[in-house]
Design an enzyme around this catalytic site. Sequence first.
Site, short mmCIF file in Angstrom:
data_model
loop_
_atom_site.label_atom_id
_atom_site.label_comp_id
_atom_site.label_asym_id
_atom_site.label_seq_id
_atom_site.Cartn_x
_atom_site.Cartn_y
_atom_site.Cartn_z
N HIS A 398 0.82 -1.21 0.00
CA HIS A 398 0.00 0.00 0.00
C HIS A 398 0.85 1.26 0.00
O HIS A 398 0.53 2.24 -0.68
CB HIS A 398 -0.92 0.01 1.22
CG HIS A 398 -2.18 -0.77 1.02
ND1 HIS A 398 -2.55 -1.79 1.86
CD2 HIS A 398 -3.13 -0.71 0.07
CE1 HIS A 398 -3.70 -2.31 1.44
NE2 HIS A 398 -4.07 -1.67 0.36
N CYS A 710 -4.30 -4.44 -14.55
CA CYS A 710 -4.13 -3.23 -13.74
C CYS A 710 -3.07 -3.39 -12.65
O CYS A 710 -3.18 -2.81 -11.59
CB CYS A 710 -5.46 -2.83 -13.10
SG CYS A 710 -6.19 -4.12 -12.07
#
Length: 759
Positions: A398, A710
């Site tokens: 993240h 993606c």
Amino acid sequence: MAVLSDVTFIRDISALTIADAEEAGGKGANMGELVAANLPVPPGFVLLRDCYRESMKSGGVHAELNALHREALDVTDTARLTELSERMKGLVRKAGANDEVRREILDAYHALGSGSAVVAVRSSATGEDGADASFAGMNATITNVTGDDGLMDAVVRCWMSLFSPRVITYRASRGFRADPAMAVVVQQMIHSEKAGVAFTADPSNGAQDRVVIEGAFGLGEVVVSGHVEPDTYIVSKETLQPLDIRLGYKSFKIVRGEDGHDAVVDLDESQANARVLTEEELRSIAELAIATERHNGCPQDTEWAIAEGKAYLVQARPITTLGHTTPPAAEKHLVLARGLAAAPGIASGKVRVLDTPDKGAQLQDGEILVAQMTNPDWLPTIRRASALVTDTGGMTCHAAIVARELGVPCVVGTRTATRDLHDGTTVTVDGARGEVVSGRVQAKPAASVTDRGAPSKPQSEATGTKVYVNLAMPESAETVAAQPVDGVGLLRAEFILTEALSNRHPRDLIARGEQGILVDKLAAAVGRIAAAFAPRPVIYRASDFRTNEFRGLTGGETYEPEEHNPMIGYRGCYRYVNEPDLFALELEALARVREQSPNLGLMIPFVRTKWELEACLALVDASPLNRQRGLHRWVMAEVPSIVHWLPEYIGMGIDGVSIGSNDLTQLVLGVDRDSDVCAELFDESDPAVLDAIGQIIGTARKYGITSSLCGQAPSTNPAFAEHLVRMGITSISVNPDAADTARRVIAAAERRLLLEAAR
């Protein structure tokens, strides 16, 4: 040993100079220079490159080898390059060494130790270890070799390594078009207790007033391969005193085992954290490195080994990268932390070490955020940071994803940054190099991170393959939408929800009757993005919080289980089925957005099984979304089971599939995508991953549905993007800053395909 002056193919190391580099390769010639300088070098000999050439000619394979190599230099398709590589290596193995070459090799070997000497066999390719290029670590090195058969096998393996995909790619990138040849260095093995490398200029900033030494226990392979975190010592050239010492974590060492081969020995905590070099050893290695530089007349990259208290040099070559460093050589900036280069850019500021996101208010604007790890609830703090540094995490964690989207320079996986960096210290973070250095380094204007996103000029080139972007933050929507992109291929819910929830667990809101707040804020954020891109599609990926991330929210410990491996635990589609009330709130917000922006689609992540998706789609059908016409339903292809189930999913009404290459790579290769320890194993271009991707795209084409990808790979690897185009993918979704490059790469790939079809 005696100098073998009466043979055709073999030269003693002591008889070589740098003038012999064409015949003996850079490594062999450099070793001869060390002997000439009276430096401690293990005895040995070199198989000149004609050993290879004559053996390939005698074996009848040289013409085919050279033709295949010339073809391989222009290949960008990974699968094709691998195929050519295997064919070439097979030809080398088939030819082997001819009888005359074999005889001379074994004569030289027996002179070393009556046929029982333990040796290291190192490649010395033409063009290797020169001032303009270094193939360091690319060609083969085989240690602890003994016996005639073992030696001959090692020699052939070195020759075969001329044709590995990475060597061919490197050779092509440097413009080396000549037919390759391989000399081989055979040296008496140093059974090192300690080993490593020494640079006579700092490779991180070009400073030439110091020696940078890295060391570990056992053989030096663990250092040059990056398999352990070595000790790092910075020594003054003038005083030979250490300027900085950083102890690494050496989890294992490689030694000669009882069977005569390399053996891995695990080290306990005290050994793993122990200092490798004494002050006397450190000084000795620095002196040897400086003497090498003095003799060769330029900064050197050397390899050393210590056995029975004596230090040896086993390799030396010019440093080839000093011209590419960021800080000026005159500036003295010590490297304080190293990790993975997660988000490019350079930023200087004062360090702020924080252990939890609820302390984010302590970070002042422009400071460097240093944390053990970040997850979505760190987002408000990251926004105000000039750079981000973490102890753990990989290129797809993240922290890396958010930093890239925000344009914040980021280094992850440093392991010890929270201990090595201290509040208030001024440092510079170089996100492209994966380094944190002391002091303030003036970045070039082109590398400034303060300009975070003026829209790119529209590209005139149209492509058949759509170029989408990955988004996570609503405030960047208008800026990114102004770029010549075809829509949003991945709208991540996690970061939006973190702010919508004000870092509270959604069940905490429900318990207080405040679930309407979540719906309102989520609808507003997603609506802003959908409106900015309309009428272009925006594909919203439903929230995919993992339990460890949910536990970090206020109240999370009450509602979330503790999982040993949350990456493959309670997440995605399965969670929606088990907690339909939470999923219903998300669907309600999306339905509200679609009343104004029907370009919004829904994507279900982490789908493992057919029954799970059936149950999830039933929830969608029961929601207000089902009453709206034209809803596109996508699934993420992250779990390898989709290769089998995709036709069934399409039959259930799925009309789009988006390949999440980060998770798919993780599960195909069995490597944690967030692990800094296993980072080198994480490779979206691995043939097994590419095969799975190819099957998914092929199924999508067969049944006429949209296919996309993606992950991180097409944002950073143009060759990977071209591979997808050749597979027939419908669209590629990349980070906003990579959209222009992706468009150019896709256009070039499409032109090549048209030309190939016309032939």
